[in-house]
Motif scaffolding. Structure first.
Motif, PDB file in Angstrom:
ATOM      1  N   VAL A  35       0.887  -1.168   0.000  1.00  0.00           N
ATOM      2  CA  VAL A  35       0.000   0.000   0.000  1.00  0.00           C
ATOM      3  C   VAL A  35       0.924   1.217   0.000  1.00  0.00           C
ATOM      4  O   VAL A  35       1.734   1.382   0.913  1.00  0.00           O
ATOM      5  N   GLN A  56      -3.145   0.031  -4.625  1.00  0.00           N
ATOM      6  CA  GLN A  56      -3.650   0.371  -3.298  1.00  0.00           C
ATOM      7  C   GLN A  56      -2.870   1.549  -2.757  1.00  0.00           C
ATOM      8  O   GLN A  56      -1.639   1.535  -2.737  1.00  0.00           O
ATOM      9  N   HIS A  80      -7.012   3.124   1.193  1.00  0.00           N
ATOM     10  CA  HIS A  80      -6.921   2.679   2.587  1.00  0.00           C
ATOM     11  C   HIS A  80      -6.870   3.915   3.468  1.00  0.00           C
ATOM     12  O   HIS A  80      -5.969   4.750   3.308  1.00  0.00           O
ATOM     13  N   HIS A 217       0.364  -6.892   4.575  1.00  0.00           N
ATOM     14  CA  HIS A 217       0.341  -5.602   3.887  1.00  0.00           C
ATOM     15  C   HIS A 217       1.393  -4.701   4.525  1.00  0.00           C
ATOM     16  O   HIS A 217       1.458  -4.627   5.754  1.00  0.00           O
ATOM     17  N   ARG A 219       2.758  -0.616   4.497  1.00  0.00           N
ATOM     18  CA  ARG A 219       2.316   0.732   4.116  1.00  0.00           C
ATOM     19  C   ARG A 219       3.557   1.601   3.957  1.00  0.00           C
ATOM     20  O   ARG A 219       4.189   1.962   4.949  1.00  0.00           O
TER      21      ARG A 219
END
Ligand SMILES: *Cc1c(COP(=O)(O)O)cnc(C)c1O
Length: 232
Positions: A35, A56, A80, A217, A219
């Protein structure tokens, strides 16, 4: 160097770091999703990232996220929301967010569910877990002992889907033991809710440690986009 070449180079380097961390952890290739956190950077960068294959993106401030999601509505991105959610903004966040990663209290669940209903779609929610020493507020999130109640509340709604957990490593402590604690909490949530498999952890400085302890995931902001202006 133009911005596209700069972002392409940075993105390739981050993807390599993720792939190397996945390999080192003995996990299957492709088991960690990226992400890209675009906060503070313009919609034009989001557009370039989408052209480079990013699907994303993460934002942490409602107004900025709302505007960028509108600018980029044609790109089919999954937004997100990763910032702290104010109760009176919770419903509004679901207008653009496919995932709200920062659900840290039961009180947010009702407004998020109503927002998702209004938006006419399911919204994935992660429970943000605090990895800070007990009793400190630090980087936000529910205390580990409060996580199950938030997870149960999300799971009991009609329009929210419990995806798993999210956390930010604490300041002033090495990230690895904190991510190890997160994995314990994540496993408890998965025991009660087997479909809630997501662990969102790891940022530019600590994604390797997060992948080692099961992140699904990561970030990543500054390693892709460059350094942000200092936060006021
Ligand atoms: C800003 C932010 C990130 C990205 O941080 P970088 O260090 O720039 O990679 C990740 N998660 C959250 C919750 C953030 O606010």
């Amino acid at each position: 160097m133009n911005r596209r070449d700069e972002l392409a180079g940075n993105l390739a380097a981050v993807r390599e770091r993720i792939a190397a961390a996945v390999l080192a952890a003995g996990r299957p290739a492709g088991s960690v999703e990226l992400v890209v956190v675009t906060k503070f950077f313009p919609s034009s960068d989001v557009r370039i990232l989408a052209e480079l294959g990013v699907r994303q993106v993460g934002e942490n401030r409602h107004q900025e996220a709302l505007e960028k999601a509108r600018d980029c509505a044609d790109l089919g991105l999954r937004w997100h929301f990763i910032g702290s959610v104010q109760s009176n903004k919770a419903a509004a966040v679901t207008a653009y967010a496919g995932v709200v990663e920062s659900v840290d209290r039961v009180k947010l669940v009702g407004p998020l569910d109503r927002g998702a209903e209004q938006a006419g779609r399911q919204v994935e929610c992660l429970v943000q877990v605090s990895l800070d020493p007990a009793g400190t507020t630090g980087r936000g999130g529910a205390a580990p002992g409060a996580v199950a109640a938030v997870a149960d509340a999300i799971d009991a709604t009609e329009h929210l889907v419990l995806g798993g957990v999210m956390a930010v490593a604490p300041l002033g402590e090495p990230p690895a033991p904190a991510f190890e604690r997160l994995l314990v909490v994540a496993d408890q949530v998965r025991r009660d809710h087997p479909a809630a498999t997501a662990i969102s952890a790891g940022m530019s400085g600590d994604l390797e440690e997060a992948v080692k302890y099961g992140a699904t995931h990561v970030r990543v902001g500054s390693s892709v986009l460059g350094s942000r202006p200092p936060v006021q």
